[in-house]
Motif scaffolding. Structure first.
Motif, PDB file in Angstrom:
ATOM      1  N   PHE A  74       1.332  -6.501  18.741  1.00 19.77           N
ATOM      2  CA  PHE A  74       2.495  -6.522  17.857  1.00 19.77           C
ATOM      3  C   PHE A  74       2.137  -7.095  16.486  1.00 19.77           C
ATOM      4  CE2 PHE A  74       7.049  -7.523  16.959  1.00 19.77           C
ATOM      5  CZ  PHE A  74       7.572  -6.277  17.285  1.00 19.77           C
ATOM      6  N   TYR A  75       1.395  -8.189  16.485  1.00 17.74           N
ATOM      7  CA  TYR A  75       1.016  -8.821  15.216  1.00 17.74           C
ATOM      8  C   TYR A  75       0.098  -7.923  14.392  1.00 17.74           C
ATOM      9  CZ  TYR A  75      -1.434 -12.056  12.065  1.00 17.74           C
ATOM     10  OH  TYR A  75      -2.003 -12.652  10.974  1.00 17.74           O
ATOM     11  N   SER A  76      -0.998  -7.490  14.990  1.00 19.72           N
ATOM     12  CA  SER A  76      -1.958  -6.687  14.236  1.00 19.72           C
ATOM     13  C   SER A  76      -1.368  -5.326  13.854  1.00 19.72           C
ATOM     14  CB  SER A  76      -3.246  -6.502  15.038  1.00 19.72           C
ATOM     15  OG  SER A  76      -2.995  -5.902  16.292  1.00 19.72           O
ATOM     16  N   GLY A  77      -0.541  -4.755  14.742  1.00 18.55           N
ATOM     17  CA  GLY A  77       0.092  -3.486  14.416  1.00 18.55           C
ATOM     18  C   GLY A  77       1.025  -3.602  13.235  1.00 18.55           C
ATOM     19  N   HIS A  78       1.802  -4.669  13.196  1.00 24.30           N
ATOM     20  CA  HIS A  78       2.706  -4.885  12.060  1.00 24.30           C
ATOM     21  C   HIS A  78       1.947  -5.075  10.753  1.00 24.30           C
ATOM     22  CE1 HIS A  78       6.846  -4.838  13.264  1.00 24.30           C
ATOM     23  NE2 HIS A  78       6.607  -5.574  14.336  1.00 24.30           N
ATOM     24  N   CYS A  79       0.791  -5.680  10.835  1.00 23.61           N
ATOM     25  CA  CYS A  79       0.021  -5.899   9.619  1.00 23.61           C
ATOM     26  C   CYS A  79      -0.540  -4.591   9.070  1.00 23.61           C
ATOM     27  CB  CYS A  79      -1.096  -6.910   9.877  1.00 23.61           C
ATOM     28  SG  CYS A  79      -0.445  -8.576  10.188  1.00 23.61           S
ATOM     29  N   ILE A  80      -0.684  -3.589   9.930  1.00 22.91           N
ATOM     30  CA  ILE A  80      -1.044  -2.251   9.460  1.00 22.91           C
ATOM     31  C   ILE A  80       0.180  -1.547   8.886  1.00 22.91           C
ATOM     32  CG2 ILE A  80      -1.883   0.035  10.138  1.00 22.91           C
ATOM     33  CD1 ILE A  80      -4.071  -2.063  10.060  1.00 22.91           C
ATOM     34  N   THR A  81       1.274  -1.527   9.631  1.00 23.60           N
ATOM     35  CA  THR A  81       2.453  -0.769   9.196  1.00 23.60           C
ATOM     36  C   THR A  81       3.137  -1.398   7.984  1.00 23.60           C
ATOM     37  OG1 THR A  81       3.901  -1.936  10.763  1.00 23.60           O
ATOM     38  CG2 THR A  81       2.842   0.074  11.534  1.00 23.60           C
ATOM     39  N   ALA A  82       3.413  -2.694   8.071  1.00 21.76           N
ATOM     40  CA  ALA A  82       4.127  -3.371   6.992  1.00 21.76           C
ATOM     41  C   ALA A  82       3.196  -3.784   5.857  1.00 21.76           C
ATOM     42  CB  ALA A  82       4.853  -4.602   7.536  1.00 21.76           C
ATOM     43  N   GLY A  83       1.919  -4.020   6.186  1.00 22.23           N
ATOM     44  CA  GLY A  83       0.956  -4.464   5.177  1.00 22.23           C
ATOM     45  C   GLY A  83       0.170  -3.334   4.555  1.00 22.23           C
ATOM     46  N   HIS A  84      -0.812  -2.817   5.291  1.00 18.32           N
ATOM     47  CA  HIS A  84      -1.628  -1.714   4.778  1.00 18.32           C
ATOM     48  C   HIS A  84      -0.755  -0.583   4.243  1.00 18.32           C
ATOM     49  CE1 HIS A  84      -5.792  -2.292   6.861  1.00 18.32           C
ATOM     50  NE2 HIS A  84      -5.235  -3.458   6.585  1.00 18.32           N
ATOM     51  N   HIS A  85       0.209  -0.170   5.046  1.00 24.62           N
ATOM     52  CA  HIS A  85       0.959   1.046   4.746  1.00 24.62           C
ATOM     53  C   HIS A  85       2.058   0.843   3.709  1.00 24.62           C
ATOM     54  CE1 HIS A  85       3.533   4.624   6.292  1.00 24.62           C
ATOM     55  NE2 HIS A  85       2.706   5.012   5.341  1.00 24.62           N
ATOM     56  N   ARG A  86       3.068   0.071   4.069  1.00 20.37           N
ATOM     57  CA  ARG A  86       4.254  -0.009   3.219  1.00 20.37           C
ATOM     58  C   ARG A  86       4.057  -0.883   1.986  1.00 20.37           C
ATOM     59  NH1 ARG A  86       9.189   0.183   7.739  1.00 20.37           N
ATOM     60  NH2 ARG A  86       7.963   1.250   9.345  1.00 20.37           N
ATOM     61  N   LEU A  87       3.249  -1.934   2.117  1.00 21.89           N
ATOM     62  CA  LEU A  87       3.030  -2.823   0.971  1.00 21.89           C
ATOM     63  C   LEU A  87       1.932  -2.298   0.046  1.00 21.89           C
ATOM     64  CD1 LEU A  87       3.447  -5.498  -0.587  1.00 21.89           C
ATOM     65  CD2 LEU A  87       1.762  -6.537   0.953  1.00 21.89           C
ATOM     66  N   TRP A  88       0.703  -2.233   0.550  1.00 20.45           N
ATOM     67  CA  TRP A  88      -0.424  -1.934  -0.335  1.00 20.45           C
ATOM     68  C   TRP A  88      -0.542  -0.448  -0.684  1.00 20.45           C
ATOM     69  CZ3 TRP A  88      -2.008  -6.142   3.101  1.00 20.45           C
ATOM     70  CH2 TRP A  88      -2.252  -7.341   2.412  1.00 20.45           C
ATOM     71  N   THR A  89      -0.296   0.450   0.257  1.00 21.31           N
ATOM     72  CA  THR A  89      -0.447   1.873  -0.048  1.00 21.31           C
ATOM     73  C   THR A  89       0.681   2.375  -0.937  1.00 21.31           C
ATOM     74  OG1 THR A  89      -1.574   2.319   2.041  1.00 21.31           O
ATOM     75  CG2 THR A  89      -0.646   4.209   0.881  1.00 21.31           C
ATOM     76  N   HIS A  90       1.913   2.134  -0.514  1.00 20.86           N
ATOM     77  CA  HIS A  90       3.055   2.759  -1.194  1.00 20.86           C
ATOM     78  C   HIS A  90       3.814   1.823  -2.128  1.00 20.86           C
ATOM     79  CE1 HIS A  90       2.454   6.410   1.023  1.00 20.86           C
ATOM     80  NE2 HIS A  90       2.552   5.777   2.180  1.00 20.86           N
ATOM     81  N   LYS A  91       3.461   0.555  -2.147  1.00 23.12           N
ATOM     82  CA  LYS A  91       4.114  -0.404  -3.039  1.00 23.12           C
ATOM     83  C   LYS A  91       5.635  -0.326  -2.918  1.00 23.12           C
ATOM     84  CE  LYS A  91       1.804   1.172  -6.618  1.00 23.12           C
ATOM     85  NZ  LYS A  91       1.275   1.312  -8.003  1.00 23.12           N
ATOM     86  N   SER A  92       6.112  -0.200  -1.664  1.00 23.97           N
ATOM     87  CA  SER A  92       7.548  -0.059  -1.434  1.00 23.97           C
ATOM     88  C   SER A  92       8.284  -1.397  -1.504  1.00 23.97           C
ATOM     89  CB  SER A  92       7.798   0.610  -0.081  1.00 23.97           C
ATOM     90  OG  SER A  92       7.277  -0.172   0.987  1.00 23.97           O
ATOM     91  N   TYR A  93       7.538  -2.474  -1.566  1.00 23.22           N
ATOM     92  CA  TYR A  93       8.104  -3.796  -1.802  1.00 23.22           C
ATOM     93  C   TYR A  93       6.969  -4.700  -2.273  1.00 23.22           C
ATOM     94  CZ  TYR A  93       6.133  -5.324   2.729  1.00 23.22           C
ATOM     95  OH  TYR A  93       5.282  -5.627   3.754  1.00 23.22           O
TER      96      TYR A  93
END
Length: 271
Positions: A12-31
């Motif tokens: 759960f922790y590492s998966g969230h860091c991919i989805t919320a971190g790698h993906h939504r934060l750093w890739t798409h700058k959605s927040y």
């Protein structure tokens, strides 16, 4: 039971860091995220072991920019297995290499957290993905080194990998296209469950800058829950979303118009 709970906690922790971190934060700058949250994501990224943040973001930006073409790193047109994991087993298509050099990554490289991880990535992955989980099993749960390594390190690693890969494969293969029927990305409930909210993929490819990656609120979208929690405590801010007017415009012009077999809540976004 305690071992299973520990595995799922790490997943759960590492998966969230991919989805919320790698993906939504750093890739798409959605927040945007403050330093403590970015460090939290970086550590979880090392546990997940899915390439450093810079490399992951570059590949995913390529996927969106050149989706369903030879320049897409995991192009679904080359088959389900290729999109799932085969793309990591063979030489990159020349178009991926050539056009990958044109992707602007200056914003990602400007983050000192990304710089630190990129510099020490291999050592960090060995420590956080292999050594520490094994030690947790040995000294925290009383298991043998063999059981701890196979379960908490390798077993957990495999689960997170395949959860992420289903977004590249299954969510481009089976599902609904309520926003854009002209491209292969699809909304898939199964993928959303196992990839922590990343399965609403047709929506996401139309509105990649929306931090929720879905119009359905918290419906099978655990990463949105986490980001909203971080926003409430001041670690996440400037969350970007699409409006109902934007969604309806796409639905009415390019959507497949099909009713989903599963029950969904009403759109949570506002005009």
């Amino acid at each position: 039971m305690l071992m299973v709970c520990t595995v799922m906690l790490l997943v759960f922790y590492s998966g969230h860091c991919i989805t919320a971190g790698h993906h939504r934060l750093w890739t798409h700058k959605s927040y945007k995220a403050k330093l403590p949250l970015r460090i939290f994501y970086m550590i979880g990224s090392c546990i997940a072991g899915q390439n450093d943040i810079y490399t992951w973001v570059r590949d995913h930006r390529m996927h969106h920019k050149y989706v369903d073409t030879d320049a897409d790193p995991h192009n679904i047109q080359r088959g389900f297995f290729f999109a799932h994991m085969g793309w990591l087993m063979c030489k990159k298509h020349p178009d991926v290499t050539e056009k990958g050099n044109t992707v602007d990554m200056s914003d990602v490289l400007a983050d000192p957290v990304v710089q630190f991880q990129r510099r020490y990535y291999k050592r960090l992955v060995v420590l956080f993905s292999l050594i520490i989980p094994t030690l947790i099993g040995v000294y925290g749960l009383g298991e043998s080194v063999h059981v701890s390594f196979c379960t908490l390190a390798m077993g957990r690693y495999m689960l997170v990998l395949h959860g992420t890969w289903t977004v590249n494969s299954l969510a481009h293969y089976i599902g609904y296209q309520p926003f854009d029927r002209t491209q292969e990305a699809r909304d898939n409930l199964f993928v959303s469950f196992f990839a922590m909210g990343e399965g609403w993929h047709n929506y996401h490819h139309v509105f990649p800058w929306d931090y929720s990656t879905s119009e359905l609120g918290y419906y099978y979208n655990y990463s949105k829950v986490f980001i909203d929690l971080m926003a409430k405590i001041g670690q996440a801010y400037d969350l970007r979303t699409a409006t109902l007017a934007q969604m309806n415009r796409w639905k009415n012009t390019k959507g497949d118009g099909k009713e989903r077999w599963y029950t969904v809540s009403k759109p949570q976004h506002k005009d």
